[in-house]
Design a protein around this motif. Structure first.
Motif, PDB file in Angstrom:
ATOM      1  N   GLU A   1       0.818  -1.207   0.000  1.00 11.17           N
ATOM      2  CA  GLU A   1       0.000   0.000   0.000  1.00 11.17           C
ATOM      3  C   GLU A   1       0.860   1.268   0.000  1.00 11.17           C
ATOM      4  N   CYS A   2       1.930   1.265   0.770  1.00 16.36           N
ATOM      5  CA  CYS A   2       2.814   2.440   0.809  1.00 16.36           C
ATOM      6  C   CYS A   2       3.528   2.627  -0.524  1.00 16.36           C
ATOM      7  N   ARG A   3       3.934   1.546  -1.166  1.00 20.41           N
ATOM      8  CA  ARG A   3       4.566   1.666  -2.481  1.00 20.41           C
ATOM      9  C   ARG A   3       3.578   2.212  -3.497  1.00 20.41           C
ATOM     10  N   ALA A   4       2.335   1.754  -3.460  1.00 23.59           N
ATOM     11  CA  ALA A   4       1.317   2.250  -4.383  1.00 23.59           C
ATOM     12  C   ALA A   4       1.040   3.726  -4.143  1.00 23.59           C
ATOM     13  N   ARG A   5       0.984   4.140  -2.877  1.00 23.57           N
ATOM     14  CA  ARG A   5       0.749   5.543  -2.557  1.00 23.57           C
ATOM     15  C   ARG A   5       1.906   6.403  -3.052  1.00 23.57           C
ATOM     16  N   ASP A   6       3.146   5.924  -2.911  1.00 23.28           N
ATOM     17  CA  ASP A   6       4.308   6.677  -3.393  1.00 23.28           C
ATOM     18  C   ASP A   6       4.299   6.809  -4.915  1.00 23.28           C
ATOM     19  N   ARG A   7       3.907   5.734  -5.623  1.00 21.97           N
ATOM     20  CA  ARG A   7       3.789   5.810  -7.084  1.00 21.97           C
ATOM     21  C   ARG A   7       2.744   6.847  -7.473  1.00 21.97           C
ATOM     22  N   TRP A   8       1.607   6.850  -6.782  1.00 24.47           N
ATOM     23  CA  TRP A   8       0.540   7.790  -7.086  1.00 24.47           C
ATOM     24  C   TRP A   8       1.009   9.228  -6.874  1.00 24.47           C
ATOM     25  N   VAL A   9       1.735   9.478  -5.780  1.00 25.32           N
ATOM     26  CA  VAL A   9       2.245  10.834  -5.496  1.00 25.32           C
ATOM     27  C   VAL A   9       3.212  11.273  -6.579  1.00 25.32           C
ATOM     28  N   ARG A  10       4.101  10.376  -7.004  1.00 25.45           N
ATOM     29  CA  ARG A  10       5.055  10.727  -8.070  1.00 25.45           C
ATOM     30  C   ARG A  10       4.329  11.035  -9.376  1.00 25.45           C
ATOM     31  N   ARG A  11       3.308  10.249  -9.712  1.00 29.40           N
ATOM     32  CA  ARG A  11       2.560  10.495 -10.950  1.00 29.40           C
ATOM     33  C   ARG A  11       1.802  11.813 -10.897  1.00 29.40           C
TER      34      ARG A  11
ATOM     35  N   LYS B   1       2.310  14.946 -13.388  1.00 32.18           N
ATOM     36  CA  LYS B   1       1.174  15.481 -14.124  1.00 32.18           C
ATOM     37  C   LYS B   1       1.062  16.990 -13.915  1.00 32.18           C
ATOM     38  N   ARG B   2       1.285  17.449 -12.684  1.00 35.31           N
ATOM     39  CA  ARG B   2       1.244  18.881 -12.414  1.00 35.31           C
ATOM     40  C   ARG B   2       2.344  19.621 -13.159  1.00 35.31           C
TER      41      ARG B   2
ATOM     42  N   THR C   1       3.714  18.771 -16.061  1.00 36.73           N
ATOM     43  CA  THR C   1       3.474  18.800 -17.504  1.00 36.73           C
ATOM     44  C   THR C   1       2.289  19.682 -17.878  1.00 36.73           C
ATOM     45  N   THR C   2       1.307  19.818 -16.985  1.00 36.54           N
ATOM     46  CA  THR C   2       0.140  20.621 -17.324  1.00 36.54           C
ATOM     47  C   THR C   2       0.289  22.084 -16.925  1.00 36.54           C
ATOM     48  N   ALA C   3       1.304  22.421 -16.172  1.00 35.37           N
ATOM     49  CA  ALA C   3       1.499  23.813 -15.749  1.00 35.37           C
ATOM     50  C   ALA C   3       1.961  24.649 -16.930  1.00 35.37           C
ATOM     51  N   ARG C   4       1.448  25.851 -16.995  1.00 33.11           N
ATOM     52  CA  ARG C   4       1.877  26.767 -18.056  1.00 33.11           C
ATOM     53  C   ARG C   4       3.227  27.366 -17.658  1.00 33.11           C
ATOM     54  N   SER C   5       4.161  27.368 -18.560  1.00 29.53           N
ATOM     55  CA  SER C   5       5.492  27.883 -18.228  1.00 29.53           C
ATOM     56  C   SER C   5       5.583  29.364 -18.582  1.00 29.53           C
ATOM     57  N   GLY C   6       5.784  30.210 -17.583  1.00 28.37           N
ATOM     58  CA  GLY C   6       5.978  31.632 -17.805  1.00 28.37           C
ATOM     59  C   GLY C   6       4.747  32.350 -18.306  1.00 28.37           C
ATOM     60  N   GLN C   7       3.582  31.811 -18.085  1.00 31.11           N
ATOM     61  CA  GLN C   7       2.379  32.434 -18.612  1.00 31.11           C
ATOM     62  C   GLN C   7       1.277  32.326 -17.567  1.00 31.11           C
TER      63      GLN C   7
END
Length: 71
Positions: free
Chosen positions: A29-39, A43-44, A46-52
């Motif tokens: 469960e802890c490994r799955a939670r760590d994978r989820w946090v990393r993903r 995701k944040r 890649t979806t963040a606007r850079s300099g805008q």
């Protein structure tokens, strides 16, 4: 009286208190939670606007998108 307590042994435990499998440092469960946090962090990034900044809602960002013609 029946005693249902398990004897205390020297097996390591995860930080959440779960008993670990042999050769593991964290439980499933802890490994799955760590994978989820990393993903989620990836995701944040890649979806963040850079300099805008975020554009206003329902408003074109440029003259061309507004449909202004200079002819």
């Amino acid at each position: 009286m029946i005693n249902h307590l398990k004897p205390i042994d020297e097996t390591p435990a995860c930080e959440c208190g779960a008993v670990l499998e042999q050769g593991r440092f964290r439980c499933r469960e802890c490994r799955a939670r760590d994978r989820w946090v990393r993903r989620q962090a990836a995701k944040r990034r890649t979806t963040a606007r850079s300099g805008q900044s975020q554009p206003p809602a329902h408003r074109p960002r440029g003259i061309v998108e507004a449909g202004v013609s200079w002819t």
